[in-house]
Enzyme design. Structure first.
Site, short mmCIF file in Angstrom:
data_model
loop_
_atom_site.label_atom_id
_atom_site.label_comp_id
_atom_site.label_asym_id
_atom_site.label_seq_id
_atom_site.Cartn_x
_atom_site.Cartn_y
_atom_site.Cartn_z
N GLY A 48 39.39 41.42 44.53
CA GLY A 48 40.82 41.75 44.59
C GLY A 48 41.65 41.00 45.61
CD GLU A 102 39.26 45.55 50.49
OE1 GLU A 102 39.74 44.75 49.66
OE2 GLU A 102 38.51 46.47 50.17
CG ASP A 103 42.27 44.46 46.92
OD1 ASP A 103 41.60 45.14 47.73
OD2 ASP A 103 41.99 44.39 45.72
CG ASP A 106 42.09 54.25 46.30
OD1 ASP A 106 43.03 55.02 46.51
OD2 ASP A 106 41.40 54.30 45.27
CG PHE A 155 45.82 52.13 38.61
CD1 PHE A 155 44.57 52.12 39.22
CD2 PHE A 155 46.18 51.07 37.79
CE1 PHE A 155 43.69 51.07 39.00
CE2 PHE A 155 45.30 50.02 37.56
CZ PHE A 155 44.05 50.02 38.17
CG ASP A 162 40.79 44.63 38.21
OD1 ASP A 162 40.72 45.05 39.39
OD2 ASP A 162 39.95 44.91 37.34
NE ARG A 168 40.33 40.62 39.29
CZ ARG A 168 39.93 41.67 39.99
NH1 ARG A 168 40.64 42.10 41.01
NH2 ARG A 168 38.82 42.33 39.67
P1 IMP Z 1 38.24 52.27 48.38
O1 IMP Z 1 36.81 51.94 48.67
O2 IMP Z 1 38.40 53.61 47.69
O3 IMP Z 1 39.15 52.17 49.58
O4 IMP Z 1 38.72 51.27 47.25
C1 IMP Z 1 39.10 50.00 47.50
C2 IMP Z 1 39.03 49.15 46.24
O5 IMP Z 1 39.38 49.88 45.03
C3 IMP Z 1 40.08 48.06 46.34
O6 IMP Z 1 39.58 46.96 47.04
C4 IMP Z 1 40.40 47.78 44.90
O7 IMP Z 1 39.52 46.82 44.38
C5 IMP Z 1 40.22 49.10 44.20
N1 IMP Z 1 41.53 49.80 44.00
C6 IMP Z 1 41.99 50.85 44.70
N2 IMP Z 1 43.21 51.23 44.29
C7 IMP Z 1 43.55 50.38 43.29
C8 IMP Z 1 44.73 50.25 42.44
O8 IMP Z 1 45.73 51.00 42.52
N3 IMP Z 1 44.70 49.24 41.52
C9 IMP Z 1 43.63 48.39 41.38
N4 IMP Z 1 42.53 48.48 42.15
C10 IMP Z 1 42.47 49.46 43.09
MG MG Z 2 38.95 45.12 46.66
#
Ligand code: IMP
Ligand code: MG
Length: 178
Positions: A48, A102-103, A106, A155, A162, A168
């Protein structure tokens, strides 16, 4: 920017390309000031973050290195749950000033599991740059040192993010229409 359709869902414009560019320029200025003379090592987490990483890195005015890793998570054999392993971290981290790219943060699970692995390798310092963070989705508290935008728990799509593999390459950030 009209509504767009990806797979079975529709998305509406949320953050414009120009707004993203301006914010990244500011983040890069902050980083260039804070890391002047430190030759930081940026570690971008694929997939991402590749677009954010490229745009951020281009705006840096200091000497800096970048490398890319992929994080793989899989089920443990018993109750160990999910394990996250870095693939491709071939650069020495010991004694370096490291900035993770990081993108989006979450739940925070990815970084919560990966950060201790990096700490173990004894970097001189360890900070996080993320384009987006969803504070309402936080399960593992991650403090982002260089944050682009704090966003609601919706989302999002585009600019590296993506939906089932697609979207993307969209140069702006869109939000799911609910
Ligand atoms: P975490 O481990 O829950 O913090 O998730 C992080 C990863 O989940 C990010 O690096 C993204 O790849 C994916 N992600 C979280 N939210 C979104 C979203 O709204 N759209 C697309 N990908 C997401
Ligand atoms: Mg990611």
């Amino acid at each position: 920017m009209p509504i767009i359709y990806v797979h079975d869902k529709s998305f509406e414009p949320y953050i414009s390309g120009e707004t993203i560019r301006e914010r990244i320029r500011t983040l890069a200025q902050d980083l260039s000031k804070d890391y002047l003379g430190k030759k930081p090592l940026f570690i971008a987490i694929l997939n991402g973050s590749f677009i954010f990483a490229a745009d951020l890195f281009k705006e840096l005015s200091i000497a800096a290195e970048i490398c890319f890793i992929k994080l793989a998570s899989y089920k443990g054999t018993k109750s160990s749950g999910q394990v996250i392993t870095a693939i491709g971290l071939d650069t020495e981290v010991f004694g370096r000033h490291v900035v993770i790219i990081e993108d989006i943060v979450d739940t925070g699970r990815t970084l919560n599991e990966f950060l201790p692995q990096l700490h173990h390798q004894q970097p001189a310092s360890l900070k996080i740059a993320a384009l987006l963070q969803k504070p309402e989705a936080s399960i593992y508290p991650i403090s982002v040192d260089y944050l682009g935008f704090s966003v609601p728990n919706k989302f999002l799509l585009g600019y590296g993010l993506d939906y089932n593999g697609l979207g993307r390459n969209i140069p702006e950030i869109y939000k799911l229409v609910e």
